[in-house]
Scaffold this motif. Structure first.
Motif, PDB file in Angstrom:
ATOM      1  N   UNK A 141     -64.108  -2.524 -15.550  1.00 14.41           N
ATOM      2  CA  UNK A 141     -64.223  -3.154 -17.248  1.00 14.41           C
ATOM      3  C   UNK A 141     -65.540  -3.922 -17.340  1.00 14.41           C
ATOM      4  N   UNK A 142     -65.872  -4.195 -16.513  1.00 10.75           N
ATOM      5  CA  UNK A 142     -68.087  -4.000 -16.786  1.00 10.75           C
ATOM      6  C   UNK A 142     -68.308  -3.045 -16.583  1.00 10.75           C
ATOM      7  N   UNK A 143     -68.059  -1.933 -15.442  1.00  7.54           N
ATOM      8  CA  UNK A 143     -68.537  -0.936 -15.624  1.00  7.54           C
ATOM      9  C   UNK A 143     -69.631  -0.513 -14.346  1.00  7.54           C
ATOM     10  N   UNK A 144     -69.454  -0.801 -13.769  1.00  5.97           N
ATOM     11  CA  UNK A 144     -70.012  -0.450 -12.309  1.00  5.97           C
ATOM     12  C   UNK A 144     -70.037   0.603 -11.773  1.00  5.97           C
ATOM     13  N   UNK A 145     -71.442   1.301 -11.545  1.00  3.62           N
ATOM     14  CA  UNK A 145     -70.984   2.572 -10.904  1.00  3.62           C
ATOM     15  C   UNK A 145     -70.532   3.134  -9.489  1.00  3.62           C
ATOM     16  N   UNK A 146     -71.018   1.612  -8.957  1.00  4.45           N
ATOM     17  CA  UNK A 146     -71.205   1.176  -7.083  1.00  4.45           C
ATOM     18  C   UNK A 146     -70.623  -0.288  -7.425  1.00  4.45           C
ATOM     19  N   UNK A 147     -69.373  -0.582  -6.123  1.00  6.38           N
ATOM     20  CA  UNK A 147     -68.995  -1.791  -5.588  1.00  6.38           C
ATOM     21  C   UNK A 147     -69.532  -2.078  -4.464  1.00  6.38           C
ATOM     22  N   UNK A 148     -69.764  -2.324  -3.677  1.00 14.40           N
ATOM     23  CA  UNK A 148     -69.597  -2.661  -2.038  1.00 14.40           C
ATOM     24  C   UNK A 148     -68.986  -3.666  -1.659  1.00 14.40           C
ATOM     25  N   UNK A 149     -68.344  -4.301  -0.713  1.00 13.77           N
ATOM     26  CA  UNK A 149     -67.752  -5.714  -0.585  1.00 13.77           C
ATOM     27  C   UNK A 149     -67.360  -5.531   0.652  1.00 13.77           C
ATOM     28  N   UNK A 150     -68.369  -7.106   1.232  1.00 11.45           N
ATOM     29  CA  UNK A 150     -68.170  -6.012   2.808  1.00 11.45           C
ATOM     30  C   UNK A 150     -69.003  -7.108   3.528  1.00 11.45           C
ATOM     31  N   UNK A 151     -69.240  -7.382   4.942  1.00 12.82           N
ATOM     32  CA  UNK A 151     -69.942  -9.081   5.685  1.00 12.82           C
ATOM     33  C   UNK A 151     -71.149  -9.306   5.084  1.00 12.82           C
ATOM     34  N   UNK A 152     -71.887  -8.752   4.536  1.00 13.33           N
ATOM     35  CA  UNK A 152     -73.353 -10.234   4.767  1.00 13.33           C
ATOM     36  C   UNK A 152     -74.017  -9.237   3.446  1.00 13.33           C
ATOM     37  N   UNK A 153     -74.932  -8.728   2.652  1.00 17.00           N
ATOM     38  CA  UNK A 153     -74.116  -9.931   1.634  1.00 17.00           C
ATOM     39  C   UNK A 153     -72.537  -9.311   1.293  1.00 17.00           C
ATOM     40  N   UNK A 154     -71.972 -10.070   0.709  1.00 13.30           N
ATOM     41  CA  UNK A 154     -70.863 -10.095   0.725  1.00 13.30           C
ATOM     42  C   UNK A 154     -69.946  -8.964  -0.931  1.00 13.30           C
ATOM     43  N   UNK A 155     -71.147  -8.749  -1.104  1.00 12.75           N
ATOM     44  CA  UNK A 155     -70.548  -7.940  -2.721  1.00 12.75           C
ATOM     45  C   UNK A 155     -72.269  -7.165  -3.160  1.00 12.75           C
ATOM     46  N   UNK A 156     -72.762  -5.650  -3.141  1.00 15.45           N
ATOM     47  CA  UNK A 156     -73.649  -5.744  -3.564  1.00 15.45           C
ATOM     48  C   UNK A 156     -72.871  -4.561  -4.593  1.00 15.45           C
ATOM     49  N   UNK A 157     -73.946  -4.763  -6.019  1.00 19.34           N
ATOM     50  CA  UNK A 157     -73.243  -3.423  -7.077  1.00 19.34           C
ATOM     51  C   UNK A 157     -74.756  -3.117  -7.271  1.00 19.34           C
ATOM     52  N   UNK A 158     -74.495  -1.223  -7.836  1.00 21.39           N
ATOM     53  CA  UNK A 158     -74.731  -0.960  -8.271  1.00 21.39           C
ATOM     54  C   UNK A 158     -75.323   0.248  -9.602  1.00 21.39           C
ATOM     55  N   UNK A 159     -75.687  -0.361 -10.343  1.00 20.47           N
ATOM     56  CA  UNK A 159     -75.332  -0.228 -11.999  1.00 20.47           C
ATOM     57  C   UNK A 159     -77.033   0.495 -12.307  1.00 20.47           C
ATOM     58  N   UNK A 160     -76.887   1.195 -13.431  1.00 17.26           N
ATOM     59  CA  UNK A 160     -77.656   1.310 -14.058  1.00 17.26           C
ATOM     60  C   UNK A 160     -77.841  -0.188 -15.418  1.00 17.26           C
ATOM     61  N   UNK A 161     -79.075  -0.629 -15.747  1.00 17.38           N
ATOM     62  CA  UNK A 161     -79.426  -1.552 -16.373  1.00 17.38           C
ATOM     63  C   UNK A 161     -79.832  -1.316 -17.438  1.00 17.38           C
ATOM     64  N   UNK A 162     -78.625  -1.805 -18.230  1.00 17.32           N
ATOM     65  CA  UNK A 162     -78.511  -1.297 -19.624  1.00 17.32           C
ATOM     66  C   UNK A 162     -78.679  -2.922 -19.999  1.00 17.32           C
ATOM     67  N   UNK A 163     -79.479  -2.777 -21.772  1.00 10.18           N
ATOM     68  CA  UNK A 163     -79.268  -3.930 -21.841  1.00 10.18           C
ATOM     69  C   UNK A 163     -80.718  -4.723 -21.076  1.00 10.18           C
ATOM     70  N   UNK A 164     -81.185  -6.134 -20.912  1.00 10.36           N
ATOM     71  CA  UNK A 164     -81.136  -7.185 -19.582  1.00 10.36           C
ATOM     72  C   UNK A 164     -80.949  -7.567 -18.814  1.00 10.36           C
ATOM     73  N   UNK A 165     -81.664  -8.076 -17.516  1.00 16.98           N
ATOM     74  CA  UNK A 165     -81.171  -8.923 -16.864  1.00 16.98           C
ATOM     75  C   UNK A 165     -80.638  -9.918 -16.798  1.00 16.98           C
ATOM     76  N   UNK A 166     -80.508 -10.247 -17.869  1.00 15.49           N
ATOM     77  CA  UNK A 166     -79.460 -11.736 -17.916  1.00 15.49           C
ATOM     78  C   UNK A 166     -78.285 -11.259 -18.456  1.00 15.49           C
TER      79      UNK A 166
END
Length: 185
Positions: A141-166
């Protein structure tokens, strides 16, 4: 003009570009993350090619960090090559919600189009199939290219920055709310 003078002028021009490119790069990267800083983030690292904004004290989260990497503005040779191969910045978001997701999940899509269709290469361990389906659906739904859920950090998301940081921050929070079921708490 002799060969020595030519070499000297080339060295002076490269040094001038390095200084000017360094300042220009920091200005551009600061503008890329400005909206996150305005929302209470703290600019921790600023280089001519990257920026790191960290949030602390956000309700429901122990840590949120957004790292944006783009082009080496100070490197005259790599700048045009990187602009051709990667015209938009890459964002790496690391999140530690207070209500952590147990298990291991790795979702990888080759492109945003595949991500939006939910065509991920999925690897998981210690997560129910229903929860995995919810994670894949939310990431799609959010269009994230890579998502990793593991121990620490719990969630890592890698994506192209579209729009602004907020906008990216809002997308990440929305993703976590859908996966965890509430505002990270």
């Amino acid at each position: 003009m002799g060969a020595e003078q030519l070499i000297l002028w080339i060295a002076v021009a490269l040094a001038a570009w390095f200084m000017l490119g360094s300042l220009l790069g920091r200005w551009v990267m600061r503008r890329k993350v400005k909206s996150c800083v305005e929302q209470g983030g703290r600019l921790r690292v600023l280089t001519p090619s990257s920026a790191l904004v960290e949030f602390s004290g956000v309700e429901g989260y122990e840590y949120i960090g957004i790292f944006v990497d783009w082009v080496p503005f100070e490197n005259l040779i790599n700048l045009p090559l990187r602009l051709i191969t990667r015209p938009k910045p890459i964002a790496v978001v690391k999140v530690e919600p207070k209500n952590k997701i147990q298990g291991y999940v790795s979702l990888t899509a080759r492109s945003r189009g595949e991500a939006l269709r939910g065509a991920y290469d999925v690897r998981y361990r210690g997560v129910s199939r229903a929860r995995l389906d919810r994670i894949v659906e939310a990431a799609s739904k959010w269009g994230f290219e890579k998502v990793t859920i593991d121990v620490k950090p719990n969630i890592t998301i890698v994506t192209i920055l579209r729009g602004d940081c907020a906008d990216l921050l809002a997308s990440v929070k929305g993703f976590i709310e859908e996966v965890v079921g509430e505002k990270g708490v």
